[in-house]
Design a protein around this motif. Sequence first.
Motif: not given
Length: 157
Positions: A89-90, A133-135
């Motif tokens: 996460n962020r 937010h990207k993974n």
Amino acid sequence: MYADLENSHRFVTLFYSEYDPQNHTLRYANAAHNPPLLWSKQEKKIVRLDTEGMLIGLQANSEYEDHCIELKSNDVILYYTDGLTDAVNRNNQRFEEDNLHTCFDYACQNYDTADDILNYIFQEIEAFIGVGHKNTDDMTLIVAKFNPNDYIDCISN
């Protein structure tokens, strides 16, 4: 396979399973992959489907243990890649296996189909990661719900 992997200086994780519809058993072996989770409807608990086995490609003539379990009506199996548990996460916190267990347990107790269980788990992971937010790691998930009188309801994403 070992020779090819040794020459490329790579290795592979693998989880293998096969279902026998005659006796409702699942035979499986693990080569250092994330062990799938089995939610037992009867016992209302999660069991990790794991066996002894090292990465494929590290050692020639490796031996792999196998196990066998009998599936009961409405048992659910969750196969997944580490992209789910490694999702960040962020705040740079990982989703971790404990959160996956909690989501899976809740989904199995509150949803009737493999599709609904899969969708709930992905919604929880997406909420954890946060909007925008990207993974970078892949997130692969397969949910299979067992019904011996009908079929195995299976969905993947």
